[in-house]
Design a protein around this motif. Structure first.
Motif, short mmCIF file in Angstrom:
data_model
loop_
_atom_site.label_atom_id
_atom_site.label_comp_id
_atom_site.label_asym_id
_atom_site.label_seq_id
_atom_site.Cartn_x
_atom_site.Cartn_y
_atom_site.Cartn_z
N PRO A 71 55.61 82.51 25.47
CA PRO A 71 55.50 82.38 24.01
C PRO A 71 54.50 81.34 23.52
O PRO A 71 54.07 81.39 22.38
CB PRO A 71 56.92 82.02 23.57
CG PRO A 71 57.55 81.40 24.76
CD PRO A 71 56.91 82.05 25.97
N THR A 72 54.14 80.39 24.40
CA THR A 72 53.27 79.30 23.94
C THR A 72 51.90 79.29 24.61
O THR A 72 51.13 78.35 24.43
CB THR A 72 53.93 77.93 24.23
OG1 THR A 72 54.12 77.83 25.65
CG2 THR A 72 55.25 77.76 23.52
N LYS A 73 51.61 80.29 25.39
CA LYS A 73 50.36 80.37 26.17
C LYS A 73 50.27 79.23 27.19
O LYS A 73 49.18 78.83 27.58
CB LYS A 73 49.12 80.36 25.28
CG LYS A 73 48.99 81.62 24.44
CD LYS A 73 47.70 81.62 23.67
CE LYS A 73 47.57 82.87 22.81
NZ LYS A 73 46.51 82.76 21.82
N LYS A 88 52.37 70.93 29.89
CA LYS A 88 52.50 70.23 28.60
C LYS A 88 52.88 71.19 27.48
O LYS A 88 53.39 70.77 26.45
CB LYS A 88 51.18 69.55 28.26
CG LYS A 88 50.90 68.33 29.10
CD LYS A 88 49.63 67.66 28.63
CE LYS A 88 49.20 66.62 29.64
NZ LYS A 88 47.77 66.53 29.79
N LYS A 89 52.56 72.48 27.68
CA LYS A 89 52.90 73.46 26.63
C LYS A 89 54.18 74.23 26.94
O LYS A 89 54.66 74.99 26.11
CB LYS A 89 51.76 74.48 26.51
CG LYS A 89 50.54 73.99 25.78
CD LYS A 89 49.61 75.16 25.59
CE LYS A 89 48.36 74.76 24.85
NZ LYS A 89 47.44 75.90 24.73
N CYS A 90 54.69 74.04 28.15
CA CYS A 90 55.83 74.87 28.59
C CYS A 90 57.12 74.41 27.91
O CYS A 90 57.46 73.23 27.94
CB CYS A 90 55.96 74.75 30.11
SG CYS A 90 57.31 75.72 30.79
N ILE A 91 57.85 75.35 27.31
CA ILE A 91 59.12 75.00 26.67
C ILE A 91 60.30 75.25 27.60
O ILE A 91 61.45 75.03 27.23
CB ILE A 91 59.33 75.77 25.33
CG1 ILE A 91 59.33 77.29 25.56
CG2 ILE A 91 58.30 75.36 24.30
CD1 ILE A 91 59.75 78.09 24.34
N HIS B 108 58.64 70.60 23.44
CA HIS B 108 57.34 71.29 23.41
C HIS B 108 57.33 72.48 22.45
O HIS B 108 56.36 73.21 22.42
CB HIS B 108 56.98 71.78 24.81
CG HIS B 108 56.68 70.68 25.79
ND1 HIS B 108 56.44 70.90 27.12
CD2 HIS B 108 56.60 69.34 25.62
CE1 HIS B 108 56.22 69.74 27.72
NE2 HIS B 108 56.33 68.78 26.84
N MET B 109 58.43 72.63 21.70
CA MET B 109 58.55 73.80 20.82
C MET B 109 57.41 73.91 19.80
O MET B 109 57.12 74.97 19.29
CB MET B 109 59.89 73.75 20.06
CG MET B 109 61.08 74.13 20.89
SD MET B 109 61.14 75.88 21.24
CE MET B 109 61.86 76.48 19.72
N TYR B 111 54.44 73.98 20.29
CA TYR B 111 53.38 74.90 20.77
C TYR B 111 53.67 76.35 20.43
O TYR B 111 52.79 77.19 20.54
CB TYR B 111 53.15 74.71 22.28
CG TYR B 111 52.46 73.40 22.56
CD1 TYR B 111 51.10 73.26 22.29
CD2 TYR B 111 53.17 72.31 23.03
CE1 TYR B 111 50.48 72.04 22.51
CE2 TYR B 111 52.55 71.10 23.24
CZ TYR B 111 51.20 70.98 22.97
OH TYR B 111 50.58 69.78 23.18
N ILE B 112 54.89 76.63 20.03
CA ILE B 112 55.18 78.00 19.54
C ILE B 112 54.33 78.25 18.30
O ILE B 112 53.87 79.36 18.05
CB ILE B 112 56.70 78.13 19.20
CG1 ILE B 112 57.49 78.11 20.49
CG2 ILE B 112 56.97 79.33 18.33
CD1 ILE B 112 58.44 79.21 20.73
N SER B 115 50.04 77.22 19.55
CA SER B 115 49.32 78.22 20.36
C SER B 115 50.21 79.46 20.55
O SER B 115 50.71 79.73 21.63
CB SER B 115 48.88 77.65 21.71
OG SER B 115 49.98 77.28 22.48
#
Lengths: 241, 379
Positions: A71-73, A88-91, B108-109, B111-112, B115
């Protein structure tokens, strides 16, 4: 721009596991997580049995389900075709792991390398603690820490995110081979640019009939397997009724 | 002092205690990680995700029901509209608590939004439910202010209705579009989720309304007539799910597709009667039969029992699908893990469940007390 791929020659592979060990040390991979792994299977009935060994890693699919689903690339493709992950972008939703048809993505369920963070001596009054030992040899968390991994991603990925093979992108960008390829004592792994028709991988794929894992899914894996380790002989026969 | 008044602070104290335990659970999860769950790299999603699906679908069902008076203009349902919208908000909040604690790195939410990946069903699911929550909150605010028929208010009703239609389809597509388990979850998941959303919303609304009316001891004739109509809708919704489930069971039972066959070994997580899983027997077929007994549907006890069975059955059915679909390791993970994985929730997963339910109950309690949820009508 090159498009990287790997050919694994199953006739040369002896199943020694050097690739997996090399991968762990190069990428500081924690316990329970396998960027480089294997599928083994035993077929037939005794005494006519055979054991098959297929080394596995991320297939760096052209149409990667993990990339499509993230979902966040955080999971994304590089220009070189490498499927890369940005912690760093991983949820930590784990959809890539859920969606990967090859079972090569793992989640950090807890702080990685917990053993080496322990401050208690293994034998009280007798030995150093794992943490002390690691610090004394100049390691970061683990004594065998490889700082090169930090060049393109986290040296050690934190808890709560996934991780997987990156074709050693930090080495490849410097013109080096992935470390599993470098470490293979049988030269069973061949790495290179599949878009270049005269590269070793292209030549091998032209010479042999390769297969890929779960090809029917249309994900276009970029890890190819050629040949088979099979010394078995049999007497010429037409069978019988 | 009446017993009800005496019990109210005790009830609030119980809920407060539940919230405190919930915060403690959240803190433990953020510090120790999801190793506290009985999950692994095969069974990746577990009870907290099942609870999220269940509550999010229930919320969608409630929103769809609220559309009957607010979008389609059926005036006699207006006294229930405000409550339906509020319940949808509170239930979705409970769902968000559960999914928030399921995520490995909730910080990190951002980034939803920074990106977004438009090809990801998870992204669409999260985005639509977030928009739905915002729309519902604004809609509730307009209803509370007495603005039922302005263009803005109608727009909010329509937009939230479309979100409630689309969101269950997106939850279904999270499973239906997976390449790794295509045969198990299958392409029918979106339709199934939409049907289950409507059924869960209905069963929960009937359960809630009957209980609240009983506590309030103020059963009116209006309430009785409308609940009877809701029960009729409930019967039709349950019939649709029964038919769909029977077709699903028949197809799965007759298949010879290898991936279906290996998964069927863990098909009956809660046991089975013949080839029909127990959660379907006791959570769908039995309440459906009870719904068809008129005398039972006239009593508050019968209504509560039937809707509790159906609502809890929906959770069990979601859990069964979720766990059975993940029960066998894929590719090289079979080297580390057994051929089939059993699962039972850890105490921390139960605490996440408790936290989500407590948040919902606290919101309901405060809403009933301060927001005049029943009897409101357009002027």
């Amino acid at each position: 721009m090159p498009r990287y791929a790997m050919v694994i020659d199953l006739q040369r592979c002896v199943g020694c596991g050097a690739c997996s060990i090399a991968c762990r040390s190069e990428n500081n991979v924690p316990d329970g997580i396998y960027w480089s792994n294997k599928i083994t299977e035993t077929v037939g009935k005794f005494p006519h049995v055979r054991y098959h060994y297929i080394p596995t890693l991320c297939n760096h699919c052209q149409y990667a389900p993990c990339v499509r689903g993230c979902p966040t690339k955080a999971m994304h493709k590089l220009d070189t075709g490498i499927t890369m992950h940005d912690p760093k972008k991983c949820i930590g939703c784990k959809y890539c792991e859920f969606n990967c048809p090859y079972g090569v993505i793992y989640f950090n369920w807890e702080t990685p390398h917990r053993f080496w963070r322990d401050e208690k001596p293994v034998i009280p009054g007798g030995t150093a603690s794992p943490k002390e030992l690691s610090e004394k040899v100049g390691g970061k968390v683990i004594p065998y820490y490889n700082p090169d991994r930090e060049e393109t991603s986290a040296g050690i990925r934190p808890k709560g995110v996934v991780e997987k093979c990156t074709f050693c992108d930090h080495r490849v960008r410097k013109g080096q081979l992935p470390y599993c390829v470098e470490a293979c004592p049988a030269n069973a792994r061949i790495f290179g640019d599949i878009s270049n028709p005269s590269s070793d991988v292209s030549v091998l794929l032209g010479k042999h009939r390769p297969f890929r894992l779960r090809e029917q899914l249309g994900t276009e894996p970029h890890v190819f397997y050629i040949r088979e380790y099979n010394p078995a002989r049999y007497k010429a026969t037409k069978g019988g009724v | 002092m009446s017993i009800k008044k005496a019990l109210y602070p005790i009830w609030l104290a119980v809920l407060g205690f539940g919230i405190l335990i919930g915060f403690y659970t959240a803190m433990k999860l953020f510090t120790d990680g999801h190793i506290l769950f009985n999950t692994n790299d095969v069974i990746i999603w577990s009870l907290p995700l099942g609870v999220y699906i269940f509550l999010a679908l229930t919320s969608s069902g409630l929103t769809l029901l609220s559309a009957i008076p607010l979008v389609f203009g059926v005036g006699k349902y207006e006294p229930f509209a405000k409550r339906l919208v509020f319940l949808a908000i509170a239930t979705l909040c409970g769902g968000f608590v559960s999914i928030g604690l399921e995520l490995g790195t909730v910080t990190h939410m951002i980034y939803i939004m920074l990106s977004p990946n438009l090809s990801s069903p998870i992204w669409w699911m999260g985005a639509i439910y977030s928009v739905e929550l915002v729309l519902l909150v604004i809609k509730f605010w307009r209803l509370h202010a007495g603005d039922w028929h302005s263009r803005f208010s109608k727009f909010l009703g329509s937009a939230s209705f479309f979100c409630a239609l689309a969101a269950p389809l997106m939850i279904g597509s999270v499973f239906g579009l997976t390449e790794s388990r295509i045969t198990f979850f299958g392409p029918v998941m979106s339709i199934y989720c939409l049907l289950m959303a409507f059924l869960s919303g209905l069963s929960f609304f009937i359960l809630y309304s009957v209980v609240v009316e009983k506590i309030g001891s103020s059963t009116s004739k209006d309430f009785e007539n409308i609940i009877k109509e809701f029960i009729t809708i409930f019967r039709y919704a349950a019939s649709a799910v029964v038919v769909f489930t029977l077709v699903k069971i028949a197809i799965e039972s007759a298949t010879v597709v290898p991936e279906f066959l290996v998964s069927t070994k863990f098909k009956y997580a809660f046991g089975a009667l013949g080839r029909v899983p127990n959660e379907v027997v006791f959570g769908l077929f039995l309440p459906f039969i009870l719904l068809l007994i008129p005398v039972l549907m006239k009593s508050a006890g019968g209504r509560v029992f039937t809707s509790v069975l159906m609502w809890a059955g929906a959770l069990a059915m979601h859990m069964q699908i979720l766990i059975a679909g993940q029960s066998h390791p894929i590719g090289p993970k079979a080297e580390q893990f057994p051929e089939f994985m059993a699962y039972s929730p850890s105490k921390w997963e139960w605490l996440v469940f408790l936290f989500a339910i407590t948040v919902m109950l606290l919101l309901y309690t405060l809403g009933e007390r301060y927001l005049k949820l029943t009897g409101a009508r357009a002027d």
